[in-house]
Write a protein that holds these residues in place. Structure first.
Motif, PDB file in Angstrom:
ATOM      1  N   ILE A  59       0.844  -1.206   0.000  1.00 39.42           N
ATOM      2  CA  ILE A  59       0.000   0.000   0.000  1.00 39.42           C
ATOM      3  C   ILE A  59       0.873   1.249   0.000  1.00 39.42           C
ATOM      4  O   ILE A  59       0.612   2.217  -0.719  1.00 39.42           O
ATOM      5  CB  ILE A  59      -0.940  -0.006   1.217  1.00 39.42           C
ATOM      6  N   ASN A  82       2.507   1.563  -3.316  1.00 36.05           N
ATOM      7  CA  ASN A  82       1.509   1.947  -4.303  1.00 36.05           C
ATOM      8  C   ASN A  82       1.260   3.446  -4.316  1.00 36.05           C
ATOM      9  O   ASN A  82       0.956   4.027  -5.360  1.00 36.05           O
ATOM     10  CB  ASN A  82       0.199   1.200  -4.020  1.00 36.05           C
ATOM     11  N   LYS A 140      -5.452   0.272  -4.554  1.00 35.57           N
ATOM     12  CA  LYS A 140      -4.975  -0.109  -3.221  1.00 35.57           C
ATOM     13  C   LYS A 140      -5.515  -1.467  -2.780  1.00 35.57           C
ATOM     14  O   LYS A 140      -4.850  -2.186  -2.041  1.00 35.57           O
ATOM     15  CB  LYS A 140      -5.320   0.969  -2.188  1.00 35.57           C
TER      16      LYS A 140
END
Length: 401
Positions: A81, A84, A323
């Motif tokens: 995450i 990302n 996500k």
């Protein structure tokens, strides 16, 4: 003078396009309203939390504890995450993200390991034995965010391959510093006996449920670390989701799609890229703190460049910018090697061939589906089609009037 009549050409009926499973799931998710998404999310994460206790036989990992596998998954998911945000949202190619992971882990280790000269474990207050790990988590995130700020300030004016090389060097510098500063980091021997949460102490478990002594049964220490990491992951998802819907998130998307155009339109690209770098670094530091507490041992070999590539694989497989997709990518990266552990084919343990499998998977993905299993662009296209429908309805109403 000839008069030509205008005839409307009939609309072509194109054959329905084949939808991959990821596309179908993504379109179903995009079609849900916000309350329905919350209900599905709560139920989904609730089922996920119960998996270590009620593990179906077809997803169990016979060669290793399933709770430990899920604990490793949630740590990699938090890393994915954070990465990302940098790669998927802002479009910055970071190949040295493992460096932030290492900074977070070593911050906790240096403050709580008896092998460290900076050990604060045993002090009164927040660094007492019961509270030391929890106190170190925000410190680790702050130190890692500061490292992201120090690295990003001079380097984020670079783009593409140049930025990738700089970040790759950063990851290696952190590992080499941990290996060579033996007076502080204990060198290649690493740091032992790192603090962890002291919760659930009893006569059977004198060190609590998070200790490695809780190694039997379904609710073992891996399961408890999984639950803790899952709670932190949900909090991070809410935080990143709010950022995506804010002005910051829109600026990241504009930079990712075309940085020059975004700058011409008045977006301060350097500032927003630096924000992405610092936020991503802080999330990576949180995952490093989780790793240090669970394993209770850190060494430079745990933070090599191969791990950084695996983090990037999770983002690419799941879908850059999505996500929820990168969480599925992280699950694939962690679960498949553990599921194949002990499975032999022609005398070869398939669990040892994870780098080969992921390399082949990346090649196949780049050829047939470069946007990943769950591409974020599908959501943008959904919004575009909705806007077109609204505009066409407005034109029809004007024509009828």
């Amino acid at each position: 003078m000839s008069h030509q009549t205008r005839t409307d050409t009939p609309k072509s009926t194109a054959a329905p396009r084949f939808l991959a499973p990821g596309d179908g799931l993504r379109q179903w998710w995009d079609g849900l309203g916000r309350p329905a998404k919350w209900v599905v999310g709560i139920v989904g994460f609730g089922v996920l939390a119960l998996l270590p206790l009620y593990t179906p036989g077809f997803i169990d990992t016979p060669g290793i504890s399933f709770g430990g596998t899920m604990a490793a998954f949630v740590m990699i998911a938090i890393i994915a995450i954070g990465l990302n945000v940098v790669v998927g949202q802002a479009g910055l190619l970071d190949l040295g993200y493992v460096g932030f992971y290492a900074v977070g882990a070593y911050t906790v280790a240096l403050l709580t390991s008896p092998d460290s000269p900076w050990n604060k474990l045993g002090a009164t207050g927040f660094f007492s034995k019961d509270w030391a790990w929890l106190s170190c988590v925000p410190i680790a995130m702050a130190v890692t965010a500061l490292a992201g700020l120090i690295l990003g300030t001079p380097t984020l004016r670079l783009r593409g391959d140049y930025l990738a090389i700089v970040t790759l060097g950063f990851g290696e510098i952190i590992r080499l510093m941990a290996d060579n500063l033996s007076d502080i980091t204990n060198g290649s021997r690493g740091l032992n006996q790192i603090a962890y949460p002291r919760v659930g102490e009893s006569e059977r478990l004198p060190n609590g449920v998070f200790s490695s002594g809780n190694s039997t049964g379904h609710a073992n220490y891996g399961t408890w670390w999984f639950w803790l990491g899952l709670a932190l992951m949900i909090a991070i998802l809410l935080f990143v989701g709010n950022l995506e819907r804010s002005r910051v998130g829109r600026a990241w998307v504009a930079i990712r799609e075309d940085e020059d155009a975004a700058e011409v339109m008045g977006v301060n690209t350097f500032k927003f890229k630096l924000w992405a770098f610092v936020i991503g670094a802080g999330i990576g530091g949180l995952s490093g703190a989780l790793y240090a507490g669970q394993v209770q041992y850190v060494a430079p070999t745990n933070f090599n460049i191969i791990n950084s590539m695996l983090f990037l694989v999770a983002v690419v497989l799941g879908g850059q910018g999505n996500k929820l997709g990168v969480i599925i990518g992280a699950f694939i990266v962690v679960y498949l090697p553990n599921r194949l552990l002990g499975v032999e084919l022609f005398g070869v343990n398939l669990g040892d061939l994870k780098y080969l499998f992921f390399g082949l998977a990346l090649v196949i993905m780049m050829i047939f589906r470069p946007q990943g299993l769950f591409p974020v662009r599908q959501q943008l296209l959904t919004y575009a089609s909705s806007a077109k429908k609204l505009l066409s309805k407005a034109d029809d109403s004007k024509a009828a009037a």
